[in-house]
Design a protein around this motif. Structure first.
Motif, short mmCIF file in Angstrom:
data_model
loop_
_atom_site.label_atom_id
_atom_site.label_comp_id
_atom_site.label_asym_id
_atom_site.label_seq_id
_atom_site.Cartn_x
_atom_site.Cartn_y
_atom_site.Cartn_z
N UNK A 71 0.87 -1.19 0.00
CA UNK A 71 0.00 0.00 0.00
C UNK A 71 0.89 1.23 0.00
N UNK A 104 8.83 -0.64 5.32
CA UNK A 104 8.45 0.60 4.66
C UNK A 104 9.61 1.03 3.77
N UNK A 116 11.70 1.15 7.56
CA UNK A 116 11.21 0.25 8.62
C UNK A 116 11.31 -1.20 8.18
N UNK B 68 3.73 -8.19 19.23
CA UNK B 68 3.38 -6.81 18.89
C UNK B 68 4.67 -6.02 18.79
N UNK B 69 4.91 -5.41 17.63
CA UNK B 69 6.10 -4.59 17.42
C UNK B 69 5.68 -3.25 16.84
N UNK B 70 6.39 -2.20 17.24
CA UNK B 70 6.08 -0.86 16.71
C UNK B 70 7.36 -0.11 16.41
N UNK B 71 7.29 0.72 15.37
CA UNK B 71 8.39 1.61 15.00
C UNK B 71 7.81 2.94 14.55
N UNK B 72 8.52 4.04 14.79
CA UNK B 72 8.12 5.31 14.16
C UNK B 72 8.17 5.14 12.65
N UNK B 73 7.19 5.70 11.93
CA UNK B 73 7.16 5.49 10.48
C UNK B 73 7.57 6.73 9.69
N UNK B 74 7.97 7.78 10.39
CA UNK B 74 8.36 9.02 9.72
C UNK B 74 9.35 9.79 10.59
N UNK B 75 10.34 10.43 9.98
CA UNK B 75 11.24 11.27 10.78
C UNK B 75 10.56 12.57 11.21
N UNK B 81 4.24 2.50 12.70
CA UNK B 81 3.87 1.21 12.11
C UNK B 81 3.74 0.21 13.26
N UNK B 83 3.00 -3.83 13.96
CA UNK B 83 2.94 -5.16 13.35
C UNK B 83 2.51 -6.18 14.41
N UNK B 102 -0.73 -5.58 9.85
CA UNK B 102 0.10 -4.40 10.02
C UNK B 102 -0.75 -3.15 9.85
N UNK B 104 -0.55 1.28 9.86
CA UNK B 104 0.14 2.55 10.08
C UNK B 104 -0.86 3.50 10.73
N UNK B 115 -4.22 4.69 8.73
CA UNK B 115 -4.04 5.02 7.31
C UNK B 115 -3.85 3.74 6.50
N UNK B 116 -3.03 2.83 7.01
CA UNK B 116 -2.79 1.54 6.34
C UNK B 116 -3.21 0.38 7.25
N UNK B 117 -3.78 -0.63 6.64
CA UNK B 117 -4.21 -1.83 7.37
C UNK B 117 -4.11 -3.01 6.40
#
Lengths: 124, 124
Positions: A71, A104, A116, B68-75, B81, B83, B102, B104, B115-117
């Protein structure tokens, strides 16, 4: 979304064929602000990610992609989220492991880099 | 990244408890440019996503989150994000299915929207 799916397919083909034959060749896909969370362990930056990937404790590995979805990840930039599920064959084991991985990808000139990367094995 | 993990945990707890008890209650999490790819079928927009989720052919469903994992998706933006891998129990079946999903999440005032799924079942 034909274009995005083609980009995702091309990336995934390159990523896993490189992973399975020459893991050191993955390093150029990452940047200094890239993140990899591998089985819950977070690492950041191309040097740490390279060390993590090259240090994984298997000598022979083969990824088989089962599903691939992509996406757009931003309304403004041509970035994309790529979600993969598949099978992992490690060191001649006859029991493949299910894995899921999400990337990503951020455009960088005529190519993309990985911002990512989250990898998990799925135990049934 | 304690904060991002706490946000991800809170979102995932809310998402699956709502999914399992009141699927229509998920619609406010999406916007008109949101995307859902469910088992390879893409939908976009809150109305289509609501219709897709409510039309899924099971009456009783329970999600159990395994990882369950997470990361920032933008600087630049506090987006993330998320997962998830887990088990899905459908209609009193005794055989749970592995799934991976996943998201966002994009900040929106004091909250977040999806926004994303991307959702996939993982067959072993």
């Amino acid at each position: 979304m034909a274009d995005i799916n083609a980009i995702a397919k091309q990336f995934v083909d390159f990523y896993y064929s490189t992973f399975d034959t020459n893991r050191a060749g993955l390093a150029p896909l990452y940047r200094d602000h890239s993140m990899l969370t591998f089985e819950g362990t977070p690492t950041q930056g191309v040097a740490s990610i390279k060390e993590k990937l090259e240090g994984l404790p298997f000598s022979k590995v083969q990824h088989k992609v089962t599903t691939l979805d992509a996406q757009p990840s931003s309304p403004n930039v041509a970035s994309l989220i790529v979600s993969v599920t598949g099978l992992l064959l490690v060191d001649d084991s006859e029991n493949p492991l299910n894995f899921s991985q999400v990337f990503q990808l951020i455009p960088d000139g005529s190519s993309y880099y990985v911002f990512n990367d989250i990898f998990r094995l799925n135990y049934g």
